[in-house]
Design a protein around this motif. Structure first.
Motif, PDB file in Angstrom:
ATOM      1  N   UNK A 149     -29.522 -14.448  26.099  1.00  0.00           N
ATOM      2  CA  UNK A 149     -28.847 -15.747  26.161  1.00  0.00           C
ATOM      3  C   UNK A 149     -28.121 -15.929  27.481  1.00  0.00           C
ATOM      4  N   UNK A 150     -27.956 -17.184  27.867  1.00  0.00           N
ATOM      5  CA  UNK A 150     -27.204 -17.552  29.041  1.00  0.00           C
ATOM      6  C   UNK A 150     -26.660 -18.959  28.845  1.00  0.00           C
ATOM      7  N   UNK A 151     -26.303 -19.607  29.953  1.00  0.00           N
ATOM      8  CA  UNK A 151     -25.717 -20.940  29.905  1.00  0.00           C
ATOM      9  C   UNK A 151     -26.424 -21.842  30.901  1.00  0.00           C
ATOM     10  N   UNK A 152     -26.761 -23.047  30.454  1.00  0.00           N
ATOM     11  CA  UNK A 152     -27.340 -24.033  31.351  1.00  0.00           C
ATOM     12  C   UNK A 152     -26.282 -25.099  31.604  1.00  0.00           C
ATOM     13  N   UNK A 153     -26.157 -25.503  32.862  1.00  0.00           N
ATOM     14  CA  UNK A 153     -25.142 -26.489  33.250  1.00  0.00           C
ATOM     15  C   UNK A 153     -25.789 -27.621  34.030  1.00  0.00           C
ATOM     16  N   UNK A 154     -25.295 -28.809  33.795  1.00  0.00           N
ATOM     17  CA  UNK A 154     -25.754 -30.006  34.503  1.00  0.00           C
ATOM     18  C   UNK A 154     -24.648 -31.044  34.387  1.00  0.00           C
ATOM     19  N   UNK A 155     -24.969 -32.275  34.706  1.00  0.00           N
ATOM     20  CA  UNK A 155     -23.989 -33.342  34.523  1.00  0.00           C
ATOM     21  C   UNK A 155     -24.617 -34.445  33.691  1.00  0.00           C
ATOM     22  N   UNK A 156     -23.774 -35.105  32.953  1.00  0.00           N
ATOM     23  CA  UNK A 156     -24.175 -36.211  32.094  1.00  0.00           C
ATOM     24  C   UNK A 156     -23.221 -37.364  32.402  1.00  0.00           C
ATOM     25  N   UNK A 157     -23.778 -38.416  32.953  1.00  0.00           N
ATOM     26  CA  UNK A 157     -22.961 -39.560  33.394  1.00  0.00           C
ATOM     27  C   UNK A 157     -21.834 -39.076  34.304  1.00  0.00           C
ATOM     28  N   UNK A 158     -22.187 -38.212  35.231  1.00  0.00           N
ATOM     29  CA  UNK A 158     -21.313 -37.657  36.269  1.00  0.00           C
ATOM     30  C   UNK A 158     -20.274 -36.687  35.729  1.00  0.00           C
ATOM     31  N   UNK A 159     -20.350 -36.314  34.447  1.00  0.00           N
ATOM     32  CA  UNK A 159     -19.428 -35.341  33.881  1.00  0.00           C
ATOM     33  C   UNK A 159     -20.173 -34.027  33.650  1.00  0.00           C
ATOM     34  N   UNK A 160     -19.627 -32.913  34.117  1.00  0.00           N
ATOM     35  CA  UNK A 160     -20.329 -31.636  33.952  1.00  0.00           C
ATOM     36  C   UNK A 160     -20.277 -31.157  32.503  1.00  0.00           C
ATOM     37  N   UNK A 161     -21.330 -30.455  32.082  1.00  0.00           N
ATOM     38  CA  UNK A 161     -21.330 -29.802  30.780  1.00  0.00           C
ATOM     39  C   UNK A 161     -22.143 -28.525  30.861  1.00  0.00           C
ATOM     40  N   UNK A 162     -21.860 -27.612  29.946  1.00  0.00           N
ATOM     41  CA  UNK A 162     -22.541 -26.326  29.859  1.00  0.00           C
ATOM     42  C   UNK A 162     -22.820 -26.045  28.395  1.00  0.00           C
ATOM     43  N   UNK A 163     -23.995 -25.473  28.112  1.00  0.00           N
ATOM     44  CA  UNK A 163     -24.303 -25.071  26.744  1.00  0.00           C
ATOM     45  C   UNK A 163     -25.019 -23.728  26.742  1.00  0.00           C
ATOM     46  N   UNK A 164     -24.816 -22.986  25.692  1.00  0.00           N
ATOM     47  CA  UNK A 164     -25.471 -21.694  25.523  1.00  0.00           C
ATOM     48  C   UNK A 164     -26.911 -21.932  25.092  1.00  0.00           C
ATOM     49  N   UNK A 165     -27.825 -21.127  25.626  1.00  0.00           N
ATOM     50  CA  UNK A 165     -29.231 -21.281  25.298  1.00  0.00           C
ATOM     51  C   UNK A 165     -29.961 -19.943  25.387  1.00  0.00           C
ATOM     52  N   UNK A 166     -31.007 -19.817  24.625  1.00  0.00           N
ATOM     53  CA  UNK A 166     -31.893 -18.648  24.650  1.00  0.00           C
ATOM     54  C   UNK A 166     -32.877 -18.844  25.784  1.00  0.00           C
ATOM     55  N   UNK A 167     -33.258 -17.761  26.469  1.00  0.00           N
ATOM     56  CA  UNK A 167     -34.201 -17.895  27.579  1.00  0.00           C
ATOM     57  C   UNK A 167     -35.304 -16.844  27.529  1.00  0.00           C
ATOM     58  N   UNK A 168     -36.405 -17.194  28.159  1.00  0.00           N
ATOM     59  CA  UNK A 168     -37.513 -16.287  28.438  1.00  0.00           C
ATOM     60  C   UNK A 168     -37.878 -16.462  29.896  1.00  0.00           C
ATOM     61  N   UNK A 169     -38.496 -15.433  30.465  1.00  0.00           N
ATOM     62  CA  UNK A 169     -39.036 -15.541  31.817  1.00  0.00           C
ATOM     63  C   UNK A 169     -40.550 -15.402  31.694  1.00  0.00           C
ATOM     64  N   UNK A 170     -41.265 -16.434  32.123  1.00  0.00           N
ATOM     65  CA  UNK A 170     -42.726 -16.444  32.048  1.00  0.00           C
ATOM     66  C   UNK A 170     -43.259 -16.876  33.407  1.00  0.00           C
ATOM     67  N   UNK A 171     -44.006 -15.998  34.058  1.00  0.00           N
ATOM     68  CA  UNK A 171     -44.602 -16.299  35.370  1.00  0.00           C
ATOM     69  C   UNK A 171     -43.582 -16.811  36.378  1.00  0.00           C
ATOM     70  N   UNK A 172     -42.410 -16.181  36.427  1.00  0.00           N
ATOM     71  CA  UNK A 172     -41.383 -16.551  37.389  1.00  0.00           C
ATOM     72  C   UNK A 172     -40.619 -17.819  37.051  1.00  0.00           C
ATOM     73  N   UNK A 173     -40.895 -18.404  35.898  1.00  0.00           N
ATOM     74  CA  UNK A 173     -40.176 -19.600  35.460  1.00  0.00           C
ATOM     75  C   UNK A 173     -39.352 -19.265  34.227  1.00  0.00           C
TER      76      UNK A 173
END
Length: 138
Positions: A17-41
């Protein structure tokens, strides 16, 4: 791919698990998410009910994972920055995620997936980190 990028991917594969962060209507947010690495992505699985995938799709995001709470004397943090796209993983990729959480904030977990092709990879590594204590409430 530079050596640090390979090292970052190897470290990222050590934690689910890790955290993905971005902005929504110019307000930052972060959420926990499960991840995999497949072919460098990165492929992320998060709960559709949060509706974050709407804001993340097509946006530049930062994804971060670490071993900060592992108790290890060497601490690392990996950050991938790139554009996220809603995707439909293959059945084999879905299987790699394993079982989904049963509930997300009391609602049945409904998975949605994002794929990130990293444009920037950042790796920070701290050696011989002193034992920490949790913050005290005063």
């Amino acid at each position: 791919m530079p050596f640090d990028d390979y090292r970052a991917i190897e470290l990222l594969s050590r934690t689910p698990y890790g955290r993905v962060s971005a902005s929504r209507r110019a307000l930052p947010f972060t959420t926990v998410t499960r991840h995999l690495i497949v072919d460098g992505q990165l492929i992320l699985r998060l709960h559709r009910g949060y509706d974050y995938h709407q804001a993340l799709d097509g946006s530049v995001v930062a994804y971060e994972a670490d071993n900060v709470n592992s108790g290890a004397s060497d601490t690392w943090s990996v950050q991938f920055t790139g554009t996220a796209r809603v995707c439909d993983p293959t059945p084999a990729e879905r299987a790699l995620f394993g079982r989904t959480p049963r509930l997300a904030d009391g609602a049945p977990f409904d998975p949605v997936f994002l794929r990130i092709e990293p444009e920037f990879v950042t790796l920070h590594y701290l050696t011989d980190v002193p034992v920490f204590q949790y913050a005290q409430t005063v």
